[in-house]
Motif scaffolding. Structure first.
Motif, PDB file in Angstrom:
ATOM      1  N   ARG A 163     -32.657  22.103  25.756  1.00  0.00           N
ATOM      2  CA  ARG A 163     -31.784  21.537  24.727  1.00  0.00           C
ATOM      3  C   ARG A 163     -31.982  22.233  23.387  1.00  0.00           C
ATOM      4  NH1 ARG A 163     -32.875  18.448  20.547  1.00  0.00           N
ATOM      5  NH2 ARG A 163     -35.041  18.402  21.145  1.00  0.00           N
ATOM      6  N   HIS A 197     -35.801  19.635  29.614  1.00  0.00           N
ATOM      7  CA  HIS A 197     -35.640  18.986  28.310  1.00  0.00           C
ATOM      8  C   HIS A 197     -35.701  20.011  27.179  1.00  0.00           C
ATOM      9  CE1 HIS A 197     -35.824  15.788  25.337  1.00  0.00           C
ATOM     10  NE2 HIS A 197     -36.925  16.320  24.825  1.00  0.00           N
ATOM     11  N   THR A 199     -23.947  18.465  31.050  1.00  0.00           N
ATOM     12  CA  THR A 199     -25.197  18.112  30.385  1.00  0.00           C
ATOM     13  C   THR A 199     -24.921  18.079  28.893  1.00  0.00           C
ATOM     14  OG1 THR A 199     -26.515  19.180  32.118  1.00  0.00           O
ATOM     15  CG2 THR A 199     -27.593  18.756  29.997  1.00  0.00           C
ATOM     16  N   ASP A 224     -25.996  17.704  25.155  1.00  0.00           N
ATOM     17  CA  ASP A 224     -27.079  17.812  24.174  1.00  0.00           C
ATOM     18  C   ASP A 224     -26.544  17.341  22.827  1.00  0.00           C
ATOM     19  OD1 ASP A 224     -28.758  18.937  26.092  1.00  0.00           O
ATOM     20  OD2 ASP A 224     -28.079  20.963  25.645  1.00  0.00           O
ATOM     21  N   ARG A 249     -29.445  14.889  26.972  1.00  0.00           N
ATOM     22  CA  ARG A 249     -30.746  15.236  26.388  1.00  0.00           C
ATOM     23  C   ARG A 249     -30.670  15.043  24.879  1.00  0.00           C
ATOM     24  NH1 ARG A 249     -31.193  20.959  29.619  1.00  0.00           N
ATOM     25  NH2 ARG A 249     -29.422  21.414  28.251  1.00  0.00           N
ATOM     26  N   THR A 300     -37.612   9.238  30.316  1.00  0.00           N
ATOM     27  CA  THR A 300     -36.569   9.714  31.210  1.00  0.00           C
ATOM     28  C   THR A 300     -36.349   8.732  32.349  1.00  0.00           C
ATOM     29  OG1 THR A 300     -35.884  11.579  32.606  1.00  0.00           O
ATOM     30  CG2 THR A 300     -38.207  11.000  32.650  1.00  0.00           C
ATOM     31  N   THR A 303     -33.136  12.688  29.332  1.00  0.00           N
ATOM     32  CA  THR A 303     -34.470  12.865  28.752  1.00  0.00           C
ATOM     33  C   THR A 303     -34.318  12.732  27.243  1.00  0.00           C
ATOM     34  OG1 THR A 303     -34.218  15.272  28.620  1.00  0.00           O
ATOM     35  CG2 THR A 303     -35.333  14.402  30.567  1.00  0.00           C
ATOM     36  N   ARG A 321     -25.224  14.176  32.379  1.00  0.00           N
ATOM     37  CA  ARG A 321     -26.627  14.035  31.991  1.00  0.00           C
ATOM     38  C   ARG A 321     -26.704  14.168  30.474  1.00  0.00           C
ATOM     39  NH1 ARG A 321     -26.980  17.595  36.546  1.00  0.00           N
ATOM     40  NH2 ARG A 321     -27.798  16.509  38.375  1.00  0.00           N
TER      41      ARG A 321
END
Length: 509
Positions: A400, A397, A178, A180, A253, A384, A281, A251
């Motif tokens: 993050r 979300h 993920t 960020d 964010r 998203t 997102t 993913r």
């Protein structure tokens, strides 16, 4: 008590010839840097140092240790140089990965002899200056956002971080990442720095944080007048390219700096089918069209947003709803991507002041608002392509904000990222990149070797508990021993860390 009112002690120099260190907790970080190939990659990729004198590994490792020890300037290297015990172990670590011929010729690299363990302040400044791209300097001007190209040395320095990530992945495999992506302002008094949007001189690095590992995948040093969203698609692509093999699910964010339709389309289509789809997102822009769409949401569609405290659901005072909204930039293409838009609203509890009966003045508040049935709400939105329940999606979300912002705080305050050493952009970029290596080495230590009771401590607390521990370094039968005070809890932690790192080295052999 002495007659002058002072406590009965005096400061004197230690007469013993044995070496004492005030940073015994740094020694396992030397081990880990060796095992993760930081030294060998520095020599192979950076290319500043020639066949004589200091090697790239000396400069990179010295500045990593300076960061971990709490140093804030190049001049603080004098404190490490005066630490005889640390110097003794450092001279062992600098030989790691070298051939027998290279080890034997290490001291002969210094024509006038070597009287230091760490490079001097002057030599470090000269080293950092080699990362400055003079050809790009004239393009850095006020009023124009520009990102200088890296020279070959700075590009090589960035490769060390990629190698570190790959080796951490080898020892602690992760299937998901993920990402960020966030920017931060590093205020400075350097005259050469440009003004940021807040009106002061600053640099504005942008960093990609890997949430599952707490590692920083990439961090690009930028001028303060370069917006957070500049070249965002390139940053995303470079971040993905920097991920090690074995990461199959990605993913992303971001805040509104990532609300760019080429970025969203890249994620939602998997770069037009050339890779797997990236779920995301992103906080969307508060345009007039989006606010109008939010105001059209029926009142019964709004649902309360809760947070979990001590196992109980607690109301936040916020509400959320799905919003039917297709921005013009997508609608006009004829290829509408089915993004979801979610609005979050919160009642503004400050009443309407006298003389402000009209709703228009309420828009002067420092956040986006809408007015429905005489009530004013603070409003924000998320776009998203994920199918999660709206409340779960919002919570995901919001995760993050905490970790990526904490990472930047550590970089700028716990480490030396907030005290830049030069007026030269490239020198500061190299300083920031080496700080990033220190940050990731500590994150790797947390993942691979740190005892459980220390994993959640912030780095500045780690210095008190572990890093700044005094010890005596002695040699017996050609073996170095690091002696800590009797009963000090760090002894058990440090021996456990060395066992864990030794297992990593054994598995890599």
């Amino acid at each position: 008590m002495r007659r002058d009112g002072m406590l009965p002690y005096e400061f004197v120099e230690e007469p013993s010839s044995s070496e004492i260190t005030g940073h015994a907790g740094l020694l396992p970080y030397l081990d880990l840097a060796c095992v993760l190939d930081v030294l060998e990659e520095a020599d192979a990729s950076v290319g500043v140092c020639g066949p004589q004198g200091w090697m790239d590994r000396h400069h990179v490792l010295s500045l990593i240790l300076l960061n971990l020890a709490g140093g804030e300037s190049v001049e603080d290297i004098r404190i490490l140089e005066s630490d005889a015990g640390l110097c003794r172990v450092f001279r062992q670590s600098e030989k790691y990965g070298l051939s027998q011929v290279q080890r034997r010729s290490l001291d002969s690299r210094f024509r006038k002899g070597r009287d230091r363990t760490f490079p001097s302040e002057t030599r470090i400044y000269e080293y950092l200056n080699e990362f400055h791209n003079i050809a790009e300097e004239g393009k850095r001007v006020e009023g124009k956002a520009f990102i200088p190209a890296k020279n070959e040395h700075l590009s090589g320095l960035c490769k060390i971080n990629k190698t570190l990530l790959a080796n951490v992945q080898r020892h602690c495999p992760q299937n998901e990442a993920t990402l960020d992506i966030d920017a931060t302002l590093a205020e400075t008094k350097k005259r050469e720095a440009l003004f940021c949007y807040k009106g002061y001189r600053a640099y504005q690095p942008i960093t990609t944080y890997w949430a599952e590992t707490s590692l920083a995948v990439l961090s690009e040093f930028r001028d303060g007048n370069v917006g957070a969203g500049a070249d965002m698609l390139r940053i995303l692509k470079e971040s993905i390219a920097a991920l090690p093999e074995g990461v199959d699910i990605i993913r992303m964010r971001m805040d509104s700096a990532g609300y760019q339709h080429d970025v969203l389309r890249f994620c939602a289509t998997g770069d037009e089918g050339r890779r797997d789809i990236i779920e995301f997102t992103v906080s969307n822009d508060m345009t007039a069209e989006f606010r109008s769409a939010v105001m059209e949401v029926a009142e019964q569609e709004w649902r309360p947003l809760y947070r979990t405290e001590r196992g109980k659901q607690v109301a936040t005072g916020q509400e959320w709803a799905e919003v039917v909204y297709v921005p013009n930039v997508i609608a006009f293409t004829g290829k509408v991507t089915p993004y979801r838009y979610i609005a979050i609203r919160e009642l503004v509890r400050q009443g309407v002041l006298p003389g402000m009966d009209e709703p228009a003045p309420q828009l002067d508040l420092p956040f986006a608002t809408i007015t429905c049935k005489g009530l004013t709400y603070k409003v924000k939105g998320i776009v998203t392509n994920r199918d999660l329940d709206g409340e779960e999606l919002i919570r995901w979300h919001y995760e993050r904000c905490g970790k990526s912002e904490e990472a930047h705080a550590v970089m700028k305050t716990d480490l030396a990222g907030g005290t830049l050493p030069s007026g030269k952009f490239g020198a500061n970029a190299a300083w920031w990149q080496i700080m990033l290596l220190a940050y990731n080495l500590h994150a790797a230590m947390r993942l691979l070797a740190l005892p459980g009771g220390l994993k959640n401590k912030r780095l500045k607390a780690m210095r008190f508990a572990l890093i700044d521990v005094p010890a005596r370094v002695v040699e017996h039968s050609r073996q170095l021993f690091v002696r800590l005070g009797r009963g000090h809890p760090a002894l058990e932690w440090l021996t456990g860390m060395r066992r864990a790192i030794g297992a990593l080295a054994g598995s890599a052999a």
